[in-house]
Design an enzyme around this catalytic site. Structure first.
Site, PDB file in Angstrom:
ATOM      1  N   ARG A 125       0.796  -1.231   0.000  1.00 28.46           N
ATOM      2  CA  ARG A 125       0.000   0.000   0.000  1.00 28.46           C
ATOM      3  C   ARG A 125       0.828   1.280   0.000  1.00 28.46           C
ATOM      4  NH1 ARG A 125      -2.600  -3.970   2.571  1.00 28.46           N
ATOM      5  NH2 ARG A 125      -4.780  -4.281   1.980  1.00 28.46           N
ATOM      6  N   HIS A 150      -0.986  -2.501  -4.451  1.00 32.05           N
ATOM      7  CA  HIS A 150      -0.397  -3.348  -5.489  1.00 32.05           C
ATOM      8  C   HIS A 150      -0.394  -2.698  -6.885  1.00 32.05           C
ATOM      9  CE1 HIS A 150       0.109  -6.367  -2.547  1.00 32.05           C
ATOM     10  NE2 HIS A 150      -1.041  -7.002  -2.661  1.00 32.05           N
ATOM     11  N   HIS A 221       3.053 -12.706  -5.833  1.00 35.63           N
ATOM     12  CA  HIS A 221       1.917 -12.887  -4.918  1.00 35.63           C
ATOM     13  C   HIS A 221       1.380 -14.325  -4.974  1.00 35.63           C
ATOM     14  CE1 HIS A 221      -1.429 -11.569  -2.465  1.00 35.63           C
ATOM     15  NE2 HIS A 221      -1.026 -10.318  -2.519  1.00 35.63           N
ATOM     16  N   GLU A 358       5.263 -12.494   0.797  1.00 37.49           N
ATOM     17  CA  GLU A 358       5.660 -11.540  -0.249  1.00 37.49           C
ATOM     18  C   GLU A 358       6.904 -10.796   0.207  1.00 37.49           C
ATOM     19  OE1 GLU A 358       1.884  -9.223  -1.009  1.00 37.49           O
ATOM     20  OE2 GLU A 358       1.235 -10.801   0.329  1.00 37.49           O
TER      21      GLU A 358
HETATM   22  C1  BGC Z   1      -2.198  -7.542   1.162  1.00 36.09           C
HETATM   23  C2  BGC Z   1      -3.592  -7.825   1.620  1.00 36.09           C
HETATM   24  C3  BGC Z   1      -4.455  -7.941   0.407  1.00 36.09           C
HETATM   25  C4  BGC Z   1      -3.912  -9.040  -0.444  1.00 36.09           C
HETATM   26  C5  BGC Z   1      -4.691  -9.143  -1.713  1.00 36.09           C
HETATM   27  C6  BGC Z   1      -1.731  -8.671   0.332  1.00 36.09           C
HETATM   28  O1  BGC Z   1      -0.458  -8.419  -0.124  1.00 36.09           O
HETATM   29  O2  BGC Z   1      -1.339  -7.308   2.246  1.00 36.09           O
HETATM   30  O3  BGC Z   1      -4.078  -6.828   2.476  1.00 36.09           O
HETATM   31  O4  BGC Z   1      -5.767  -8.186   0.735  1.00 36.09           O
HETATM   32  O5  BGC Z   1      -2.582  -8.788  -0.767  1.00 36.09           O
HETATM   33  O6  BGC Z   1      -4.964 -10.404  -1.997  1.00 36.09           O
END
Ligand code: BGC
Length: 394
Positions: A125, A150, A221, A358
Protein backbone atom coordinates in the site's frame (compact mmCIF):
# COMPACT_ATOMS: atom_id res chain seq x y z
CA UNK A 1 54.26 -84.57 -22.88
CA UNK A 2 53.64 -83.27 -19.38
CA UNK A 3 54.88 -79.89 -20.60
CA UNK A 4 52.53 -79.99 -23.58
CA UNK A 5 49.52 -80.76 -21.32
CA UNK A 6 50.59 -77.95 -18.98
CA UNK A 7 50.80 -75.39 -21.78
CA UNK A 8 47.40 -76.50 -23.24
CA UNK A 9 45.82 -76.04 -19.79
CA UNK A 10 47.40 -72.62 -19.56
CA UNK A 11 45.95 -71.68 -22.96
CA UNK A 12 42.50 -73.03 -21.92
CA UNK A 13 42.75 -70.99 -18.72
CA UNK A 14 43.67 -67.86 -20.65
CA UNK A 15 40.82 -68.33 -23.16
CA UNK A 16 38.23 -68.89 -20.38
CA UNK A 17 39.52 -65.89 -18.44
CA UNK A 18 39.38 -63.75 -21.59
CA UNK A 19 35.78 -64.88 -22.33
CA UNK A 20 34.72 -64.22 -18.71
CA UNK A 21 36.41 -60.80 -18.83
CA UNK A 22 34.55 -59.91 -22.05
CA UNK A 23 31.19 -61.04 -20.60
CA UNK A 24 31.82 -58.95 -17.50
CA UNK A 25 32.73 -55.93 -19.62
CA UNK A 26 29.63 -56.30 -21.72
CA UNK A 27 27.38 -56.69 -18.69
CA UNK A 28 28.71 -53.61 -17.07
CA UNK A 29 28.17 -51.60 -20.29
CA UNK A 30 24.63 -52.97 -20.48
CA UNK A 31 23.98 -51.97 -16.86
CA UNK A 32 25.30 -48.50 -17.49
CA UNK A 33 23.06 -48.18 -20.51
CA UNK A 34 20.08 -49.40 -18.53
CA UNK A 35 20.86 -46.89 -15.80
CA UNK A 36 21.24 -44.17 -18.37
CA UNK A 37 17.97 -45.16 -20.01
CA UNK A 38 16.17 -45.05 -16.69
CA UNK A 39 17.79 -41.73 -15.92
CA UNK A 40 16.71 -40.39 -19.30
CA UNK A 41 13.20 -41.76 -18.78
CA UNK A 42 12.91 -40.00 -15.42
CA UNK A 43 14.49 -36.85 -16.73
CA UNK A 44 11.70 -34.80 -18.27
CA UNK A 45 13.71 -31.63 -17.72
CA UNK A 46 12.85 -28.82 -20.12
CA UNK A 47 10.11 -26.33 -20.96
CA UNK A 48 6.75 -27.12 -22.54
CA UNK A 49 4.04 -24.71 -23.75
CA UNK A 50 0.24 -24.89 -23.67
CA UNK A 51 -2.35 -22.35 -24.92
CA UNK A 52 -4.09 -20.75 -21.92
CA UNK A 53 -6.39 -18.10 -23.46
CA UNK A 54 -6.30 -14.70 -25.14
CA UNK A 55 -5.80 -11.30 -23.49
CA UNK A 56 -6.01 -7.96 -25.34
CA UNK A 57 -5.81 -9.85 -28.66
CA UNK A 58 -2.60 -11.58 -27.63
CA UNK A 59 -2.18 -15.30 -27.01
CA UNK A 60 -1.61 -16.28 -23.41
CA UNK A 61 0.60 -19.35 -23.07
CA UNK A 62 1.25 -21.47 -20.02
CA UNK A 63 4.95 -22.37 -19.90
CA UNK A 64 5.93 -25.30 -17.71
CA UNK A 65 9.51 -25.80 -16.55
CA UNK A 66 10.35 -29.32 -15.32
CA UNK A 67 13.56 -30.41 -13.62
CA UNK A 68 15.17 -33.86 -13.43
CA UNK A 69 13.43 -34.57 -10.09
CA UNK A 70 10.01 -34.12 -11.70
CA UNK A 71 9.34 -30.79 -9.97
CA UNK A 72 7.40 -28.35 -12.16
CA UNK A 73 6.77 -24.60 -12.18
CA UNK A 74 4.30 -23.02 -14.62
CA UNK A 75 3.74 -19.37 -15.51
CA UNK A 76 1.61 -17.36 -17.96
CA UNK A 77 1.86 -14.07 -19.84
CA UNK A 78 -1.13 -12.57 -18.01
CA UNK A 79 0.27 -10.87 -14.89
CA UNK A 80 3.39 -13.03 -15.25
CA UNK A 81 1.49 -15.26 -12.85
CA UNK A 82 2.89 -18.49 -11.47
CA UNK A 83 0.05 -20.94 -12.13
CA UNK A 84 1.48 -24.19 -10.72
CA UNK A 85 4.26 -25.37 -8.42
CA UNK A 86 4.31 -29.16 -8.30
CA UNK A 87 6.57 -30.68 -5.65
CA UNK A 88 6.93 -34.11 -3.98
CA UNK A 89 5.66 -34.86 -0.47
CA UNK A 90 7.54 -37.09 2.02
CA UNK A 91 6.39 -40.23 0.14
CA UNK A 92 7.41 -38.84 -3.24
CA UNK A 93 3.82 -38.12 -4.30
CA UNK A 94 3.66 -34.98 -6.43
CA UNK A 95 1.18 -32.20 -5.62
CA UNK A 96 0.45 -28.60 -6.62
CA UNK A 97 1.15 -26.22 -3.72
CA UNK A 98 -0.20 -22.92 -5.14
CA UNK A 99 -3.69 -21.59 -5.87
CA UNK A 100 -4.77 -20.96 -9.45
CA UNK A 101 -7.28 -21.52 -12.23
CA UNK A 102 -7.90 -24.01 -15.01
CA UNK A 103 -7.67 -21.32 -17.71
CA UNK A 104 -7.33 -17.58 -18.28
CA UNK A 105 -11.09 -17.08 -17.72
CA UNK A 106 -10.48 -17.90 -14.07
CA UNK A 107 -7.80 -15.21 -13.78
CA UNK A 108 -10.04 -12.65 -15.52
CA UNK A 109 -13.03 -13.02 -13.15
CA UNK A 110 -13.80 -10.15 -10.78
CA UNK A 111 -12.03 -10.04 -7.43
CA UNK A 112 -9.11 -12.40 -8.09
CA UNK A 113 -6.74 -11.53 -5.25
CA UNK A 114 -3.51 -11.50 -7.28
CA UNK A 115 -3.05 -15.30 -7.47
CA UNK A 116 0.59 -16.05 -8.38
CA UNK A 117 0.99 -12.64 -10.01
CA UNK A 118 3.92 -10.29 -10.35
CA UNK A 119 3.13 -7.15 -8.36
CA UNK A 120 4.18 -3.63 -9.32
CA UNK A 121 4.96 -0.87 -9.82
CA UNK A 122 4.62 -0.73 -6.02
CA UNK A 123 3.80 -3.88 -4.04
CA UNK A 124 1.48 -3.36 -1.06
CA UNK A 125 0.00 0.00 0.00
CA UNK A 126 0.79 3.65 -0.54
CA UNK A 127 -1.13 5.75 2.00
CA UNK A 128 -3.82 8.16 0.73
CA UNK A 129 -2.78 7.05 -2.80
CA UNK A 130 -0.26 9.90 -2.97
CA UNK A 131 3.44 10.53 -2.65
CA UNK A 132 5.72 13.51 -3.23
CA UNK A 133 8.98 13.17 -5.12
CA UNK A 134 11.39 15.99 -5.97
CA UNK A 135 8.73 18.51 -4.92
CA UNK A 136 5.99 17.08 -7.13
CA UNK A 137 2.95 15.24 -5.74
CA UNK A 138 1.77 12.19 -7.67
CA UNK A 139 -1.75 10.79 -7.31
CA UNK A 140 -2.35 7.08 -7.78
CA UNK A 141 -5.56 5.06 -8.18
CA UNK A 142 -7.14 4.77 -4.70
CA UNK A 143 -8.22 1.15 -5.16
CA UNK A 144 -8.16 0.12 -1.49
CA UNK A 145 -10.26 2.22 0.93
CA UNK A 146 -8.61 5.49 -0.09
CA UNK A 147 -5.12 3.97 -0.36
CA UNK A 148 -3.35 2.51 -3.39
CA UNK A 149 -2.73 -1.26 -3.31
CA UNK A 150 -0.40 -3.35 -5.49
CA UNK A 151 0.20 -0.74 -8.22
CA UNK A 152 -3.38 0.50 -8.70
CA UNK A 153 -6.40 -0.55 -10.77
CA UNK A 154 -4.28 -2.10 -13.48
CA UNK A 155 -1.05 -3.08 -11.80
CA UNK A 156 1.58 -5.42 -13.24
CA UNK A 157 -0.68 -8.33 -12.24
CA UNK A 158 -3.20 -7.32 -14.93
CA UNK A 159 -0.90 -6.65 -17.89
CA UNK A 160 0.55 -8.80 -20.65
CA UNK A 161 4.15 -9.89 -20.05
CA UNK A 162 6.31 -11.09 -22.93
CA UNK A 163 7.89 -14.42 -22.13
CA UNK A 164 11.05 -15.87 -23.70
CA UNK A 165 12.47 -19.25 -22.89
CA UNK A 166 16.07 -19.16 -21.68
CA UNK A 167 17.80 -22.53 -21.92
CA UNK A 168 15.69 -25.35 -20.50
CA UNK A 169 15.16 -24.08 -16.96
CA UNK A 170 14.39 -20.35 -17.12
CA UNK A 171 11.70 -18.01 -18.41
CA UNK A 172 12.45 -14.34 -19.04
CA UNK A 173 9.43 -12.07 -18.57
CA UNK A 174 9.55 -8.47 -19.70
CA UNK A 175 7.18 -5.53 -19.40
CA UNK A 176 7.57 -1.86 -20.33
CA UNK A 177 5.51 0.33 -18.01
CA UNK A 178 4.82 3.74 -19.58
CA UNK A 179 5.54 7.14 -18.02
CA UNK A 180 2.35 8.12 -16.15
CA UNK A 181 0.92 4.58 -16.11
CA UNK A 182 -1.29 4.23 -13.00
CA UNK A 183 0.00 7.69 -11.98
CA UNK A 184 3.67 6.69 -11.61
CA UNK A 185 6.46 8.79 -13.20
CA UNK A 186 8.96 7.43 -15.72
CA UNK A 187 9.15 4.70 -18.33
CA UNK A 188 10.08 1.61 -16.37
CA UNK A 189 11.62 -1.42 -18.09
CA UNK A 190 11.06 -4.50 -15.99
CA UNK A 191 12.64 -7.93 -16.41
CA UNK A 192 11.81 -10.94 -14.26
CA UNK A 193 13.49 -14.33 -14.60
CA UNK A 194 11.85 -17.45 -13.21
CA UNK A 195 14.33 -20.32 -12.86
CA UNK A 196 13.62 -23.82 -11.64
CA UNK A 197 16.90 -25.16 -10.25
CA UNK A 198 18.17 -28.73 -9.88
CA UNK A 199 17.76 -28.44 -6.07
CA UNK A 200 13.97 -27.82 -6.32
CA UNK A 201 14.05 -24.05 -5.92
CA UNK A 202 12.03 -21.47 -7.77
CA UNK A 203 14.41 -18.53 -8.10
CA UNK A 204 12.95 -15.16 -9.08
CA UNK A 205 15.34 -12.43 -10.26
CA UNK A 206 13.88 -8.97 -10.81
CA UNK A 207 15.60 -6.01 -12.48
CA UNK A 208 14.22 -2.62 -13.53
CA UNK A 209 15.50 0.64 -14.96
CA UNK A 210 13.76 3.99 -15.36
CA UNK A 211 14.14 7.32 -17.18
CA UNK A 212 12.62 9.38 -14.29
CA UNK A 213 12.83 8.91 -10.53
CA UNK A 214 10.02 6.58 -9.41
CA UNK A 215 9.09 4.32 -6.51
CA UNK A 216 9.59 0.62 -7.32
CA UNK A 217 8.70 -2.35 -5.12
CA UNK A 218 8.31 -5.62 -7.01
CA UNK A 219 7.19 -8.94 -5.60
CA UNK A 220 5.34 -12.14 -6.40
CA UNK A 221 1.92 -12.89 -4.92
CA UNK A 222 1.81 -16.72 -4.93
CA UNK A 223 -0.57 -18.28 -2.41
CA UNK A 224 0.83 -21.46 -0.86
CA UNK A 225 -0.87 -24.42 0.75
CA UNK A 226 1.78 -27.11 1.16
CA UNK A 227 -0.83 -29.86 1.68
CA UNK A 228 -1.50 -29.58 -2.09
CA UNK A 229 -5.29 -29.60 -1.70
CA UNK A 230 -5.49 -32.20 1.11
CA UNK A 231 -6.12 -29.62 3.86
CA UNK A 232 -8.55 -26.79 3.08
CA UNK A 233 -6.66 -24.28 5.27
CA UNK A 234 -3.11 -23.37 6.25
CA UNK A 235 -3.94 -23.20 9.99
CA UNK A 236 -1.84 -26.31 10.74
CA UNK A 237 1.19 -25.10 8.79
CA UNK A 238 4.15 -24.07 10.92
CA UNK A 239 5.85 -20.80 10.06
CA UNK A 240 9.20 -19.39 11.05
CA UNK A 241 10.19 -15.81 10.20
CA UNK A 242 13.72 -14.52 10.60
CA UNK A 243 12.40 -11.24 11.97
CA UNK A 244 12.64 -9.74 15.46
CA UNK A 245 10.52 -6.74 14.43
CA UNK A 246 7.53 -5.74 12.34
CA UNK A 247 5.95 -2.53 11.13
CA UNK A 248 2.69 -1.89 13.07
CA UNK A 249 -0.09 -0.50 10.88
CA UNK A 250 -3.46 1.26 11.24
CA UNK A 251 -6.80 -0.37 10.57
CA UNK A 252 -6.40 0.10 6.79
CA UNK A 253 -2.92 -1.47 6.99
CA UNK A 254 -0.91 1.72 6.48
CA UNK A 255 2.24 1.58 8.67
CA UNK A 256 2.37 3.99 11.60
CA UNK A 257 6.10 4.49 10.88
CA UNK A 258 7.14 2.65 14.05
CA UNK A 259 9.26 -0.50 14.13
CA UNK A 260 8.07 -2.76 16.96
CA UNK A 261 9.50 -5.89 18.53
CA UNK A 262 7.69 -9.20 18.05
CA UNK A 263 9.42 -10.79 21.05
CA UNK A 264 7.03 -12.84 23.15
CA UNK A 265 3.95 -11.45 21.37
CA UNK A 266 1.38 -12.71 18.87
CA UNK A 267 3.58 -11.68 15.92
CA UNK A 268 6.55 -13.71 17.16
CA UNK A 269 7.53 -16.35 14.59
CA UNK A 270 11.23 -16.32 15.49
CA UNK A 271 10.82 -20.01 16.32
CA UNK A 272 8.39 -22.18 14.29
CA UNK A 273 4.77 -21.57 15.33
CA UNK A 274 1.54 -23.12 14.12
CA UNK A 275 -0.27 -20.41 12.15
CA UNK A 276 -3.66 -21.20 13.73
CA UNK A 277 -2.30 -20.77 17.26
CA UNK A 278 -2.68 -16.97 17.58
CA UNK A 279 -4.50 -16.14 14.34
CA UNK A 280 -7.85 -15.31 15.91
CA UNK A 281 -6.20 -12.99 18.45
CA UNK A 282 -4.53 -10.79 15.82
CA UNK A 283 -6.17 -7.73 14.28
CA UNK A 284 -5.53 -7.89 10.52
CA UNK A 285 -7.24 -4.56 9.77
CA UNK A 286 -10.49 -4.15 7.84
CA UNK A 287 -12.34 -5.83 10.74
CA UNK A 288 -10.59 -9.15 10.04
CA UNK A 289 -8.65 -11.44 12.29
CA UNK A 290 -5.43 -12.93 10.98
CA UNK A 291 -2.00 -11.96 9.72
CA UNK A 292 -1.51 -9.28 7.06
CA UNK A 293 1.62 -7.48 8.21
CA UNK A 294 5.12 -6.59 7.14
CA UNK A 295 7.92 -8.19 9.15
CA UNK A 296 11.33 -6.49 9.27
CA UNK A 297 13.88 -9.14 8.37
CA UNK A 298 16.97 -9.57 10.54
CA UNK A 299 19.48 -8.42 7.99
CA UNK A 300 21.49 -5.44 6.99
CA UNK A 301 22.10 -4.63 3.36
CA UNK A 302 20.82 -6.57 0.41
CA UNK A 303 22.53 -9.95 0.75
CA UNK A 304 20.47 -13.01 -0.17
CA UNK A 305 19.49 -14.46 3.22
CA UNK A 306 16.93 -16.80 4.71
CA UNK A 307 13.71 -14.96 5.55
CA UNK A 308 11.15 -17.65 6.28
CA UNK A 309 10.45 -21.37 6.51
CA UNK A 310 7.07 -23.03 6.18
CA UNK A 311 6.29 -26.64 7.13
CA UNK A 312 3.19 -28.76 6.61
CA UNK A 313 3.42 -31.75 8.99
CA UNK A 314 1.12 -34.24 7.17
CA UNK A 315 2.77 -34.03 3.75
CA UNK A 316 6.20 -33.28 5.25
CA UNK A 317 6.63 -30.49 2.68
CA UNK A 318 9.03 -27.77 3.76
CA UNK A 319 9.56 -24.47 1.97
CA UNK A 320 12.34 -22.03 2.71
CA UNK A 321 12.28 -18.43 1.49
CA UNK A 322 15.50 -16.52 0.81
CA UNK A 323 15.54 -12.91 -0.27
CA UNK A 324 17.60 -9.79 -0.85
CA UNK A 325 14.66 -7.64 0.39
CA UNK A 326 14.41 -6.01 3.84
CA UNK A 327 10.80 -7.10 4.51
CA UNK A 328 8.23 -9.82 4.08
CA UNK A 329 4.44 -9.53 4.07
CA UNK A 330 2.89 -12.60 5.67
CA UNK A 331 -0.75 -12.61 4.58
CA UNK A 332 -2.88 -15.49 5.90
CA UNK A 333 -5.52 -15.36 3.14
CA UNK A 334 -8.05 -13.53 5.35
CA UNK A 335 -10.12 -12.28 2.42
CA UNK A 336 -10.46 -15.63 0.63
CA UNK A 337 -14.10 -16.69 0.92
CA UNK A 338 -14.56 -19.75 -1.31
CA UNK A 339 -16.44 -17.90 -4.07
CA UNK A 340 -13.87 -17.96 -6.91
CA UNK A 341 -14.84 -20.20 -9.83
CA UNK A 342 -12.89 -22.04 -12.54
CA UNK A 343 -10.32 -23.01 -9.90
CA UNK A 344 -7.85 -25.86 -10.40
CA UNK A 345 -9.65 -29.17 -9.75
CA UNK A 346 -12.70 -27.16 -8.62
CA UNK A 347 -11.03 -26.39 -5.29
CA UNK A 348 -12.75 -23.97 -2.89
CA UNK A 349 -10.30 -21.34 -1.74
CA UNK A 350 -11.85 -20.64 1.67
CA UNK A 351 -10.77 -18.15 4.35
CA UNK A 352 -7.16 -19.01 5.34
CA UNK A 353 -7.11 -21.55 2.51
CA UNK A 354 -3.63 -20.42 1.44
CA UNK A 355 -0.99 -17.89 2.49
CA UNK A 356 1.40 -15.43 0.87
CA UNK A 357 4.99 -14.68 1.79
CA UNK A 358 5.66 -11.54 -0.25
CA UNK A 359 9.28 -10.40 -0.09
CA UNK A 360 9.32 -6.63 -0.37
CA UNK A 361 10.35 -3.18 0.79
CA UNK A 362 8.09 -1.88 3.55
CA UNK A 363 4.56 -0.69 2.69
CA UNK A 364 4.11 3.06 2.17
CA UNK A 365 7.88 3.66 2.04
CA UNK A 366 7.56 6.66 -0.34
CA UNK A 367 5.74 8.47 2.53
CA UNK A 368 7.88 7.12 5.38
CA UNK A 369 11.28 8.85 5.49
CA UNK A 370 12.68 6.40 8.09
CA UNK A 371 12.00 3.27 5.97
CA UNK A 372 14.59 1.91 3.50
CA UNK A 373 14.57 3.79 0.19
CA UNK A 374 12.32 2.62 -2.66
CA UNK A 375 13.05 5.41 -5.15
CA UNK A 376 14.81 4.24 -8.32
CA UNK A 377 16.65 6.94 -10.26
CA UNK A 378 17.73 7.07 -13.93
CA UNK A 379 21.10 5.33 -14.35
CA UNK A 380 20.42 2.95 -11.43
CA UNK A 381 19.24 -0.66 -11.68
CA UNK A 382 16.62 -2.01 -9.31
CA UNK A 383 17.49 -5.58 -8.31
CA UNK A 384 15.78 -8.13 -6.13
CA UNK A 385 16.15 -11.90 -5.84
CA UNK A 386 13.87 -14.28 -3.98
CA UNK A 387 14.13 -18.07 -3.76
CA UNK A 388 11.38 -20.47 -2.73
CA UNK A 389 13.18 -23.76 -1.98
CA UNK A 390 11.16 -26.97 -1.60
CA UNK A 391 12.14 -30.12 0.28
CA UNK A 392 10.60 -32.55 2.78
CA UNK A 393 11.14 -33.31 6.46
CA UNK A 394 10.31 -36.86 7.56
C1 BGC B 1 -2.20 -7.54 1.16
C2 BGC B 1 -3.59 -7.83 1.62
C3 BGC B 1 -4.46 -7.94 0.41
C4 BGC B 1 -3.91 -9.04 -0.44
C5 BGC B 1 -4.69 -9.14 -1.71
C6 BGC B 1 -1.73 -8.67 0.33
O1 BGC B 1 -0.46 -8.42 -0.12
O2 BGC B 1 -1.34 -7.31 2.25
O3 BGC B 1 -4.08 -6.83 2.48
O4 BGC B 1 -5.77 -8.19 0.73
O5 BGC B 1 -2.58 -8.79 -0.77
O6 BGC B 1 -4.96 -10.40 -2.00
Amino acid sequence: MVNKIKSMKAIQYLVISFVLFCVACNNSTENKNEQKETETNNMKAGITEKPFGTFEQKPVTEYTISNANGMQVSAINYGGAVTKIITPDKNGTMGDVVTGFESLDGFLQKGVPYFGALIGRYGNRIGKAKFTLDGKTYTLPANNSGNSLHGGDKGFDKVYWNIDKQGDSSLKLTYQSKDGEQGYPGNLNVEVIYTLTADNSLKIDYTATTDKATPVNLTNHSYFNLSAGKDSTILNHELELNADNYTPADDLLIPTGKIATVKGGLMDFTTPKMIGKDLESVNAGFGKRGFDHNWVLNKSGNALEKAAALYEPNSGRYMEVYTTEPGIQFYSGNFLDGTLTNTKNGQKYVKNGALCLETQHFPDSPNQPTFPNTILKPGETYKQTTIYKFSVKK
